[in-house]
Scaffold this active site. Sequence first.
Site, mmCIF file in Angstrom:
data_model
loop_
_atom_site.group_PDB
_atom_site.id
_atom_site.type_symbol
_atom_site.label_atom_id
_atom_site.label_comp_id
_atom_site.label_asym_id
_atom_site.label_seq_id
_atom_site.Cartn_x
_atom_site.Cartn_y
_atom_site.Cartn_z
ATOM 1 N N GLU A 199 0.822 -1.217 0.000
ATOM 2 C CA GLU A 199 0.000 0.000 0.000
ATOM 3 C C GLU A 199 0.855 1.266 0.000
ATOM 4 O O GLU A 199 0.395 2.326 0.393
ATOM 5 C CB GLU A 199 -0.949 0.028 1.206
ATOM 6 C CG GLU A 199 -1.691 -1.265 1.472
ATOM 7 C CD GLU A 199 -2.628 -1.683 0.352
ATOM 8 O OE1 GLU A 199 -2.735 -0.929 -0.634
ATOM 9 O OE2 GLU A 199 -3.262 -2.749 0.460
ATOM 10 N N ARG A 303 5.565 8.645 -6.605
ATOM 11 C CA ARG A 303 4.522 8.378 -7.605
ATOM 12 C C ARG A 303 4.108 9.685 -8.280
ATOM 13 O O ARG A 303 3.837 10.678 -7.614
ATOM 14 C CB ARG A 303 3.297 7.734 -6.945
ATOM 15 C CG ARG A 303 2.162 7.411 -7.918
ATOM 16 C CD ARG A 303 0.987 6.763 -7.201
ATOM 17 N NE ARG A 303 0.233 7.719 -6.417
ATOM 18 C CZ ARG A 303 -0.813 8.419 -6.870
ATOM 19 N NH1 ARG A 303 -1.214 8.282 -8.131
ATOM 20 N NH2 ARG A 303 -1.457 9.254 -6.076
ATOM 21 N N GLY A 320 -12.527 4.313 -18.389
ATOM 22 C CA GLY A 320 -13.922 4.722 -18.469
ATOM 23 C C GLY A 320 -14.388 5.089 -19.863
ATOM 24 O O GLY A 320 -15.557 5.482 -20.045
ATOM 25 N N ASP A 395 -1.492 -1.146 -9.625
ATOM 26 C CA ASP A 395 -1.805 -2.555 -9.411
ATOM 27 C C ASP A 395 -1.795 -3.248 -10.764
ATOM 28 O O ASP A 395 -2.455 -2.797 -11.714
ATOM 29 C CB ASP A 395 -3.188 -2.717 -8.773
ATOM 30 C CG ASP A 395 -3.206 -2.294 -7.312
ATOM 31 O OD1 ASP A 395 -2.163 -2.395 -6.648
ATOM 32 O OD2 ASP A 395 -4.271 -1.851 -6.836
ATOM 33 N N TRP A 449 -0.575 5.311 0.055
ATOM 34 C CA TRP A 449 -1.286 5.790 -1.135
ATOM 35 C C TRP A 449 -2.790 5.553 -0.990
ATOM 36 O O TRP A 449 -3.539 5.679 -1.939
ATOM 37 C CB TRP A 449 -0.718 5.186 -2.416
ATOM 38 C CG TRP A 449 -1.092 3.761 -2.750
ATOM 39 C CD1 TRP A 449 -1.567 2.786 -1.917
ATOM 40 C CD2 TRP A 449 -1.021 3.162 -4.049
ATOM 41 N NE1 TRP A 449 -1.783 1.618 -2.593
ATOM 42 C CE2 TRP A 449 -1.459 1.817 -3.918
ATOM 43 C CE3 TRP A 449 -0.625 3.612 -5.310
ATOM 44 C CZ2 TRP A 449 -1.497 0.934 -4.997
ATOM 45 C CZ3 TRP A 449 -0.667 2.721 -6.375
ATOM 46 C CH2 TRP A 449 -1.102 1.413 -6.215
ATOM 47 N N ASP A 510 -4.902 -7.268 3.169
ATOM 48 C CA ASP A 510 -6.055 -7.474 2.287
ATOM 49 C C ASP A 510 -7.349 -7.588 3.073
ATOM 50 O O ASP A 510 -8.406 -7.170 2.599
ATOM 51 C CB ASP A 510 -5.855 -8.734 1.446
ATOM 52 C CG ASP A 510 -4.632 -8.645 0.575
ATOM 53 O OD1 ASP A 510 -4.694 -7.934 -0.442
ATOM 54 O OD2 ASP A 510 -3.610 -9.256 0.911
#
Length: 598
Positions: A199, A303, A320, A395, A449, A510
């Site tokens: 994470e 990042r 999208g 991811d 993040w 998780d």
Amino acid sequence: MTKASIDNASRPAGFLTFTLHAHLPYVVNHGTWPHGLEWLHEAAAETYLPFLRVLKNLERDNIRFNCNLNLSPILLEQLSHPVFLAEFPRYLTRKIVAAREDEAFFLQSGDHHLAETARFWQRFFSQALDEFNGFNRDLIAAFRHFNDTGLIDIITCGATHGYMPLLGTDESIRAQVHTAVDTHIRHFGKAPRGIWAPECGYRPAGIWSQPVPNSDGTPTPPAFQRIGVEQALSEAGLEFFFVDTHLVEESRHTSSPYDPPGDGLPHTPEEERVTHEPHRSLYQPYYVDGPSAKQHATTIFPRDPHTGLQVWSGDTGYPGDGVYLDFHKKRWPGGHRYWRVTGSKVSMGDKQPYYPQEAAERVKAHASHFVHLVYEALKSGFNDSIPPILCSPFDAELFGHWWFEGSLWLEAVARNLHEYQSGIQLITCADYLDQYPRAGYIAMQEGSWGTEGNNQVWLNPDTSWTYTHIYPAETYTRDVCTAGLWRTSALALRIMQQLCRELLLLESSDWQFLITTGAARDYAEIRFLTHNDQFNEIKAIWQTYESTGAITEAQQTRLTEIEQRDSIFPEIDPGLWATAAKEPVPTTPLPHPVETTA
């Protein structure tokens, strides 16, 4: 022309580094559908195999990709597990059969376009089955090939994705990291240079207090001095990790009081000046300021926020777009998808048919747009004496699973950079660090993040109860591993190894993530309680052994059942949980467990 001018002329103006974080919680032997092994099958079919296909295409055409790929240790254990190896071909066969049945239904209904899409799914899953068999059912070996040839750099993660800022003991953080490194070496034959801190979680050294009480009634320990995450990574020989934007934006660019790490810093006053320019802040690596047990400090890559939102957002980003495959609408039985996004506000009933070729063409435009965004982000540093680097972490399952066309998009980005020579080149973080200096030191605050950049996704009113169980389990494991009785016999080692496995599974972030997001809350709660119960069962077995030097036949049977269910990290070393265990795992083989009963 001098050598320096020749080097500058041939050097790229800037670099782009992709980091793909491939991870799934441990699901083998813990359910199938809708939650469980099906998750692993979907990721393998829709993300891992398509990504290997991309790498194969790029290797064939001699096109660099040079991304950082994290294959988390617990994912590696699952991809090599006999259950997955046996069940995955059956899953693919079921998908092929379902697509054939869909084709027959659509033809009977007179819908020839949807019938053609059903044939598309037949080809897709048939190709996956052929490729899986072509890799001798060994996806890890397939990735290892591209790692060995330099097309990618495979890095590691926490052993079970434990969220390091909230783990309760330094020993637990070290054990997550060292177990990860050992697992990586076992699967790839060499140590990783980098790590995806789960994470993107970071906590500096300092005084820490346990945020919740212990569920077992034992006293909550007083506040105590903790090591920073960077120290645990450095002790394991890891050179770099990744942090979110805000941790760098809110940090202090410092002159460290600690010994400078050799040639890792700027060499000239000009290079030093460049690293302090405002346009550079997110586009260069830094050493983490703080004490470390190793000679070399650990490096972070920030990042980039602008390109990140464009890639992962289903509302405003590429996934999208109306022509791409809609993730949510499926036809049952079979679960195949036949409809496109159509629009972000379009209801399920109004989704329009999917056209694969149209989506594949849109990928090229979005790849070109992304390269332009990278160019705009880096162009102010193109003439700098040290080229800037844009870090774009995601991811891995976004590409192919959540965004079906995502793997095609990655390939299109690589081809665009290769063909149009924009001055930007793809590079791995390790290669960049081998060629260019860090920008100096920064002192960061705690963060991630996740939502709001803090710990709230993992510690909140819905999840705090999980930590009331984790913390006493971590303390107990540290105490018994430090005492050392487990070293005296094969049975003692065997019991303690399974206790450590259950603790690692208990620590997986998780479970809190799935509870907080509501994605699979019931499953996550059941899984957490299962590992907590199994930890306590193993703890009771250990206490019997402590008292008598043996265990009962019933305990032997139960130990075997738990071992078979959670057969991860076969060479796990309980010594990693011993107080102040800092050194890498010794290479001396551990004693082979034997069955012993009272």
